[in-house]
Design a protein around this motif. Structure first.
Motif, PDB file in Angstrom:
ATOM      1  N   ASP A   1       0.863  -1.197   0.000  1.00  0.00           N
ATOM      2  CA  ASP A   1       0.000   0.000   0.000  1.00  0.00           C
ATOM      3  C   ASP A   1       0.898   1.245   0.000  1.00  0.00           C
ATOM      4  O   ASP A   1       1.337   1.703   1.064  1.00  0.00           O
ATOM      5  CB  ASP A   1      -0.911  -0.038   1.231  1.00  0.00           C
ATOM      6  N   VAL A   2       1.202   1.747  -1.183  1.00  0.00           N
ATOM      7  CA  VAL A   2       2.103   2.902  -1.333  1.00  0.00           C
ATOM      8  C   VAL A   2       1.291   4.057  -1.901  1.00  0.00           C
ATOM      9  O   VAL A   2       0.691   3.923  -2.966  1.00  0.00           O
ATOM     10  CB  VAL A   2       3.280   2.576  -2.285  1.00  0.00           C
ATOM     11  N   ARG A   3       1.245   5.151  -1.184  1.00  0.00           N
ATOM     12  CA  ARG A   3       0.413   6.281  -1.636  1.00  0.00           C
ATOM     13  C   ARG A   3       1.266   7.540  -1.812  1.00  0.00           C
ATOM     14  O   ARG A   3       2.079   7.872  -0.954  1.00  0.00           O
ATOM     15  CB  ARG A   3      -0.684   6.555  -0.622  1.00  0.00           C
ATOM     16  N   VAL A   4       1.030   8.216  -2.917  1.00  0.00           N
ATOM     17  CA  VAL A   4       1.771   9.451  -3.185  1.00  0.00           C
ATOM     18  C   VAL A   4       1.036  10.616  -2.526  1.00  0.00           C
ATOM     19  O   VAL A   4      -0.178  10.776  -2.690  1.00  0.00           O
ATOM     20  CB  VAL A   4       1.917   9.683  -4.700  1.00  0.00           C
ATOM     21  N   CYS A   5       1.786  11.408  -1.745  1.00  0.00           N
ATOM     22  CA  CYS A   5       1.206  12.568  -1.057  1.00  0.00           C
ATOM     23  C   CYS A   5       1.774  13.846  -1.666  1.00  0.00           C
ATOM     24  O   CYS A   5       2.898  13.857  -2.168  1.00  0.00           O
ATOM     25  CB  CYS A   5       1.596  12.568   0.417  1.00  0.00           C
ATOM     26  N   TYR A   6       1.013  14.900  -1.581  1.00  0.00           N
ATOM     27  CA  TYR A   6       1.483  16.197  -2.095  1.00  0.00           C
ATOM     28  C   TYR A   6       1.853  17.151  -0.982  1.00  0.00           C
ATOM     29  O   TYR A   6       2.388  18.218  -1.224  1.00  0.00           O
ATOM     30  CB  TYR A   6       0.425  16.800  -3.038  1.00  0.00           C
ATOM     31  N   SER A   7       1.558  16.759   0.262  1.00  0.00           N
ATOM     32  CA  SER A   7       1.999  17.564   1.405  1.00  0.00           C
ATOM     33  C   SER A   7       2.180  16.632   2.586  1.00  0.00           C
ATOM     34  O   SER A   7       1.512  15.588   2.671  1.00  0.00           O
ATOM     35  CB  SER A   7       0.974  18.655   1.745  1.00  0.00           C
ATOM     36  N   PRO A   8       3.074  16.975   3.526  1.00  0.00           N
ATOM     37  CA  PRO A   8       3.286  16.100   4.688  1.00  0.00           C
ATOM     38  C   PRO A   8       2.012  15.891   5.502  1.00  0.00           C
ATOM     39  O   PRO A   8       1.787  14.815   6.053  1.00  0.00           O
ATOM     40  CB  PRO A   8       4.348  16.851   5.496  1.00  0.00           C
ATOM     41  N   SER A   9       1.160  16.915   5.585  1.00  0.00           N
ATOM     42  CA  SER A   9      -0.032  16.783   6.436  1.00  0.00           C
ATOM     43  C   SER A   9      -0.974  15.701   5.911  1.00  0.00           C
ATOM     44  O   SER A   9      -1.812  15.184   6.656  1.00  0.00           O
ATOM     45  CB  SER A   9      -0.757  18.120   6.573  1.00  0.00           C
ATOM     46  N   ALA A  10      -0.827  15.319   4.630  1.00  0.00           N
ATOM     47  CA  ALA A  10      -1.666  14.242   4.092  1.00  0.00           C
ATOM     48  C   ALA A  10      -1.423  12.938   4.852  1.00  0.00           C
ATOM     49  O   ALA A  10      -2.319  12.092   4.947  1.00  0.00           O
ATOM     50  CB  ALA A  10      -1.377  14.052   2.606  1.00  0.00           C
ATOM     51  N   ALA A  11      -0.209  12.772   5.404  1.00  0.00           N
ATOM     52  CA  ALA A  11       0.098  11.540   6.144  1.00  0.00           C
ATOM     53  C   ALA A  11      -0.764  11.461   7.407  1.00  0.00           C
ATOM     54  O   ALA A  11      -1.263  10.393   7.776  1.00  0.00           O
ATOM     55  CB  ALA A  11       1.582  11.514   6.512  1.00  0.00           C
ATOM     56  N   VAL A  12      -0.954  12.604   8.076  1.00  0.00           N
ATOM     57  CA  VAL A  12      -1.774  12.616   9.290  1.00  0.00           C
ATOM     58  C   VAL A  12      -3.243  12.364   8.920  1.00  0.00           C
ATOM     59  O   VAL A  12      -3.956  11.621   9.610  1.00  0.00           O
ATOM     60  CB  VAL A  12      -1.610  13.951  10.053  1.00  0.00           C
ATOM     61  N   GLU A  13      -3.677  12.948   7.809  1.00  0.00           N
ATOM     62  CA  GLU A  13      -5.067  12.706   7.358  1.00  0.00           C
ATOM     63  C   GLU A  13      -5.277  11.222   7.062  1.00  0.00           C
ATOM     64  O   GLU A  13      -6.307  10.649   7.413  1.00  0.00           O
ATOM     65  CB  GLU A  13      -5.359  13.530   6.102  1.00  0.00           C
ATOM     66  N   LEU A  14      -4.272  10.611   6.411  1.00  0.00           N
ATOM     67  CA  LEU A  14      -4.373   9.173   6.109  1.00  0.00           C
ATOM     68  C   LEU A  14      -4.480   8.362   7.401  1.00  0.00           C
ATOM     69  O   LEU A  14      -5.262   7.415   7.496  1.00  0.00           O
ATOM     70  CB  LEU A  14      -3.108   8.720   5.372  1.00  0.00           C
ATOM     71  N   ALA A  15      -3.667   8.736   8.390  1.00  0.00           N
ATOM     72  CA  ALA A  15      -3.676   8.010   9.665  1.00  0.00           C
ATOM     73  C   ALA A  15      -5.041   8.133  10.352  1.00  0.00           C
ATOM     74  O   ALA A  15      -5.545   7.167  10.939  1.00  0.00           O
ATOM     75  CB  ALA A  15      -2.561   8.549  10.568  1.00  0.00           C
ATOM     76  N   ARG A  16      -5.637   9.290  10.244  1.00  0.00           N
ATOM     77  CA  ARG A  16      -6.967   9.479  10.851  1.00  0.00           C
ATOM     78  C   ARG A  16      -8.019   8.655  10.111  1.00  0.00           C
ATOM     79  O   ARG A  16      -8.941   8.111  10.724  1.00  0.00           O
ATOM     80  CB  ARG A  16      -7.372  10.948  10.772  1.00  0.00           C
ATOM     81  N   ALA A  17      -7.859   8.578   8.790  1.00  0.00           N
ATOM     82  CA  ALA A  17      -8.835   7.837   7.988  1.00  0.00           C
ATOM     83  C   ALA A  17      -8.693   6.323   8.179  1.00  0.00           C
ATOM     84  O   ALA A  17      -9.622   5.574   7.909  1.00  0.00           O
ATOM     85  CB  ALA A  17      -8.664   8.198   6.509  1.00  0.00           C
ATOM     86  N   HIS A  18      -7.508   5.885   8.630  1.00  0.00           N
ATOM     87  CA  HIS A  18      -7.268   4.438   8.791  1.00  0.00           C
ATOM     88  C   HIS A  18      -6.697   4.178  10.186  1.00  0.00           C
ATOM     89  O   HIS A  18      -5.533   3.802  10.339  1.00  0.00           O
ATOM     90  CB  HIS A  18      -6.275   3.942   7.735  1.00  0.00           C
ATOM     91  N   PRO A  19      -7.507   4.370  11.225  1.00  0.00           N
ATOM     92  CA  PRO A  19      -6.980   4.238  12.590  1.00  0.00           C
ATOM     93  C   PRO A  19      -6.468   2.839  12.915  1.00  0.00           C
ATOM     94  O   PRO A  19      -5.684   2.658  13.845  1.00  0.00           O
ATOM     95  CB  PRO A  19      -8.184   4.609  13.474  1.00  0.00           C
ATOM     96  N   GLU A  20      -6.889   1.852  12.146  1.00  0.00           N
ATOM     97  CA  GLU A  20      -6.459   0.463  12.406  1.00  0.00           C
ATOM     98  C   GLU A  20      -5.124   0.147  11.744  1.00  0.00           C
ATOM     99  O   GLU A  20      -4.557  -0.915  11.974  1.00  0.00           O
ATOM    100  CB  GLU A  20      -7.546  -0.513  11.917  1.00  0.00           C
TER     101      GLU A  20
END
Ligand code: SF4
Length: 374
Positions: free
Chosen positions: A116-135
């Protein structure tokens, strides 16, 4: 004329070229060649794009150094990222890491194989991803020089503020000044002057180069990215060479201050501390990287997963290590444009948009020889 056009004015450029030619003749009269290393991928690209190398006298050489953060990342870092994906982590990364070769594979192949490799355009996208996938655990591939370190480390700040625990950084941050020290200490590499990076200097400040200029007697000139910036920078370096001076000259004062950016420096110091870092082609340079402080270990992917980054292997025929150290021009690599091109890169210097091999491929090869490569 708009602001940018002012830095691309062809008449002013022609004047600089004439003045540089005169300086070159004066240096040739003293039997001298001047090798100027640029240590910024954006400079490398601008030099290629505007044909600046071809405008200089024969005895003034521009050589590219370790200016691209992707290119200097050890293949072992990619190996660890792939191993983390194998443990079920979501890898969040900027797009230029996707095709960087590890020892045996890259992130594109990892993704094709189910990672599962996702391209982000800003560092804050990583935190959004973590919130969207708490598991799930989200690992951000945190590479870069001083310019990008402060925004990337804001992931930890943001995660702490929001109480997000399932995000971490796989760090391979690099610092430019220790790399310059290592290059100057290597007797096999001849460097007469540095064209110092623009963005990095905006963070660390022009004073950061004073130790090199003094200790190694090399002129250090900070220049912007426009063609006139670079010509002006070369002119400044040659002027110092003719006077046998070795000073720091800040020609990018519209952006760079002597003290740099104290706010960014404070944020970096709050979360990170110096660590020994492995540079592709150069090896381990003491205190040339930054890693998360122990108090933030919960956000450090290596410690969290118990998967330390170990040195990897690069492709046997790839000469990226020598290219990065300014020992070899890309065109002297046996694989250049034959086996290795931007569509099928063998080494990171051809992958990255700021890589030296990619710049030579794009700007020195005639269209018909580029084939499918962009
Ligand atoms: S041309 Fe390709 S193989 Fe050769 S040094 Fe550059 S990236 Fe490596």
């Amino acid at each position: 004329m708009n602001y940018i056009d002012g830095f691309r004015n062809p008449e002013v450029a022609a004047q600089f070229v004439r003045m540089i030619a005169e300086q070159g003749r004066a240096l040739a009269g003293q039997g001298r060649r001047v090798r100027i290393m640029e240590v910024c991928g954006s400079h490398t690209m601008a030099i290629g794009r505007y044909g600046i190398r071809q405008l200089l006298p024969e005895n003034v050489e521009l050589i590219s150094g370790p200016g691209c953060p992707v290119c200097v990342t050890d293949p072992g870092y990619i190996d660890t990222a792939i191993a983390l994906a194998g443990k079920g982590a979501i890898l969040a990364t900027f797009g230029d890491m996707i095709r960087v070769p590890g020892s045996d594979s890259d992130l594109t192949a990892c993704r094709s194989g189910g990672g599962d490799v996702r391209v982000c355009y800003s560092p804050s996208a990583a935190v959004e991803l973590a919130r969207a996938h708490p598991e799930r655990e989200v690992v951000f591939l945190a590479i870069g020089f001083e310019t990008t370190i402060a925004p990337v480390v804001s992931i930890v700040e943001e995660a702490l503020r929001a109480g997000v625990r399932n995000v971490s950084l796989l760090t391979a941050f690099k610092l430019v000044p220790p790399a310059l020290h290592a290059l100057l200490a290597d007797k096999e590499i001849k460097i007469d002057a540095f064209l110092c990076p623009a963005h990095v200097s905006a963070i660390i400040g022009s004073r950061a180069y004073e130790p090199f200029a003094a200790a190694y007697r090399v002129p250090c000139v900070i220049a912007g990215f426009e063609p006139l910036d670079i010509l002006y920078g070369v002119h400044g370096i040659l002027g110092q060479a003719l006077k046998n001076e070795a000073r720091v000259e800040n020609q990018y004062a519209r952006v760079v201050r002597p003290e740099g950016n104290p706010k960014a420096q404070a944020r970096i110091a709050r979360y990170l501390e110096p660590v020994d870092a492995s540079w592709r082609g150069i090896g381990v340079i003491p205190s040339s990287g930054l890693g998360l402080r122990t108090e933030f270990a919960a956000y450090d992917a290596e410690r969290k997963f118990g998967l330390p980054v170990r040195p990897g292997r690069q492709h046997a025929g790839c000469r990226c290590g020598d290219v990065i150290k300014g020992k070899l021009r890309p065109t002297a690599c046996a694989l250049f444009a034959k086996v290795c091109n931007p569509d099928q890169p063998v080494g990171p210097c051809m992958v990255s948009a700021e890589g030296t091999c990619a710049a030579y491929f794009k700007y020195t090869l005639p269209e018909e020889k580029r084939g499918g490569g962009k």
